[in-house]
Design a protein around this motif. Structure first.
Motif, mmCIF file in Angstrom:
data_model
loop_
_atom_site.group_PDB
_atom_site.id
_atom_site.type_symbol
_atom_site.label_atom_id
_atom_site.label_comp_id
_atom_site.label_asym_id
_atom_site.label_seq_id
_atom_site.Cartn_x
_atom_site.Cartn_y
_atom_site.Cartn_z
ATOM 1 N N ILE A 1 0.870 -1.170 0.000
ATOM 2 C CA ILE A 1 0.000 0.000 0.000
ATOM 3 C C ILE A 1 0.906 1.218 0.000
ATOM 4 O O ILE A 1 1.697 1.407 0.920
ATOM 5 C CB ILE A 1 -0.911 0.038 1.242
ATOM 6 C CG1 ILE A 1 -1.749 -1.238 1.329
ATOM 7 C CG2 ILE A 1 -1.792 1.270 1.200
ATOM 8 C CD1 ILE A 1 -2.583 -1.317 2.593
ATOM 9 N N VAL A 2 0.796 2.017 -1.042
ATOM 10 C CA VAL A 2 1.598 3.227 -1.132
ATOM 11 C C VAL A 2 0.922 4.297 -0.285
ATOM 12 O O VAL A 2 -0.252 4.596 -0.463
ATOM 13 C CB VAL A 2 1.749 3.692 -2.588
ATOM 14 C CG1 VAL A 2 2.565 4.969 -2.663
ATOM 15 C CG2 VAL A 2 2.388 2.588 -3.423
ATOM 16 N N PRO B 1 6.289 3.978 2.306
ATOM 17 C CA PRO B 1 6.274 5.441 2.428
ATOM 18 C C PRO B 1 6.782 6.116 1.164
ATOM 19 O O PRO B 1 7.487 5.508 0.358
ATOM 20 C CB PRO B 1 7.224 5.693 3.602
ATOM 21 C CG PRO B 1 8.172 4.544 3.556
ATOM 22 C CD PRO B 1 7.372 3.367 3.059
ATOM 23 N N CYS B 2 6.427 7.365 1.001
ATOM 24 C CA CYS B 2 6.854 8.164 -0.152
ATOM 25 C C CYS B 2 8.189 8.831 0.157
ATOM 26 O O CYS B 2 8.267 10.046 0.310
ATOM 27 C CB CYS B 2 5.803 9.219 -0.475
ATOM 28 S SG CYS B 2 4.207 8.568 -0.905
ATOM 29 N N GLY C 1 -0.094 -8.276 -4.388
ATOM 30 C CA GLY C 1 -0.951 -7.218 -4.914
ATOM 31 C C GLY C 1 -0.448 -5.855 -4.488
ATOM 32 O O GLY C 1 0.425 -5.736 -3.638
ATOM 33 N N VAL C 2 -1.021 -4.829 -5.110
ATOM 34 C CA VAL C 2 -0.678 -3.448 -4.803
ATOM 35 C C VAL C 2 -1.976 -2.662 -4.698
ATOM 36 O O VAL C 2 -2.851 -2.790 -5.548
ATOM 37 C CB VAL C 2 0.208 -2.817 -5.898
ATOM 38 C CG1 VAL C 2 0.489 -1.355 -5.620
ATOM 39 C CG2 VAL C 2 1.503 -3.591 -6.059
ATOM 40 N N TYR D 1 -4.327 4.180 -3.752
ATOM 41 C CA TYR D 1 -5.559 4.902 -3.460
ATOM 42 C C TYR D 1 -5.253 6.372 -3.266
ATOM 43 O O TYR D 1 -4.123 6.747 -2.973
ATOM 44 C CB TYR D 1 -6.240 4.330 -2.209
ATOM 45 C CG TYR D 1 -5.571 4.722 -0.921
ATOM 46 C CD1 TYR D 1 -6.064 5.757 -0.145
ATOM 47 C CD2 TYR D 1 -4.416 4.078 -0.496
ATOM 48 C CE1 TYR D 1 -5.439 6.123 1.032
ATOM 49 C CE2 TYR D 1 -3.789 4.445 0.682
ATOM 50 C CZ TYR D 1 -4.303 5.463 1.437
ATOM 51 O OH TYR D 1 -3.690 5.844 2.587
ATOM 52 N N GLU D 2 -6.270 7.184 -3.461
ATOM 53 C CA GLU D 2 -6.174 8.623 -3.254
ATOM 54 C C GLU D 2 -4.947 9.200 -3.934
ATOM 55 O O GLU D 2 -4.409 8.628 -4.856
ATOM 56 C CB GLU D 2 -6.185 8.946 -1.755
ATOM 57 C CG GLU D 2 -7.418 8.487 -1.048
ATOM 58 C CD GLU D 2 -7.369 8.767 0.446
ATOM 59 O OE1 GLU D 2 -6.401 9.365 0.934
ATOM 60 O OE2 GLU D 2 -8.333 8.393 1.119
ATOM 61 N N GLY D 3 -4.508 10.335 -3.490
ATOM 62 C CA GLY D 3 -3.271 10.937 -3.975
ATOM 63 C C GLY D 3 -3.404 11.604 -5.324
ATOM 64 O O GLY D 3 -4.471 11.700 -5.906
ATOM 65 N N GLU D 4 -2.285 12.064 -5.797
ATOM 66 C CA GLU D 4 -2.224 12.774 -7.061
ATOM 67 C C GLU D 4 -2.085 11.792 -8.212
ATOM 68 O O GLU D 4 -1.627 10.668 -8.043
ATOM 69 C CB GLU D 4 -1.035 13.730 -7.049
ATOM 70 C CG GLU D 4 -1.149 14.801 -5.970
ATOM 71 C CD GLU D 4 0.049 15.723 -5.965
ATOM 72 O OE1 GLU D 4 0.736 15.832 -6.998
ATOM 73 O OE2 GLU D 4 0.291 16.333 -4.930
#
Length: 94
Positions: free
Chosen positions: A16-17, A50-51, A67-68, A71-74
């Motif tokens: 999860i990014v 984390p970014c 899996g990946v 969600y959300e974000g730019e």
């Protein structure tokens, strides 16, 4: 007493990014509770990415990944993944 199972082979893993925001002039990376509850509800291990710079060099240590969840974000600029951008509307055209 039986030996404990190797959980890396038993449980599925989903990357999860995280989302990023600024709070008090510092970056905060987070994943919403709804998404974590959803993944855990399916019996899947959440691996939060984390970014931050250099994290891509660590991803091999999390294999296997099943899996990946993005969600959300730019939006991701298509030029970063060699996408064909012919016919794609710009934000000014929308």
């Amino acid at each position: 007493m039986s030996p404990s199972p190797d959980l890396s082979r038993v449980l599925s893993r989903v990357l999860i990014v995280s989302s990023r925001t600024v709070r008090k002039n510092k970056f905060i990376d987070f994943v919403g509770e709804y998404h974590l509850d959803l993944i855990v509800g399916y019996g899947v291990v959440s691996v939060i990415v984390p970014c931050v710079a250099g994290v891509h060099m660590l991803l091999d240590s999390f294999e296997p990944i099943h899996g990946v969840l993005l969600y959300e974000g730019e939006d991701i600029d298509p030029s970063l993944y060699d996408a064909d951008v012919a016919g794609v509307l710009s934000s000014e055209q929308l």
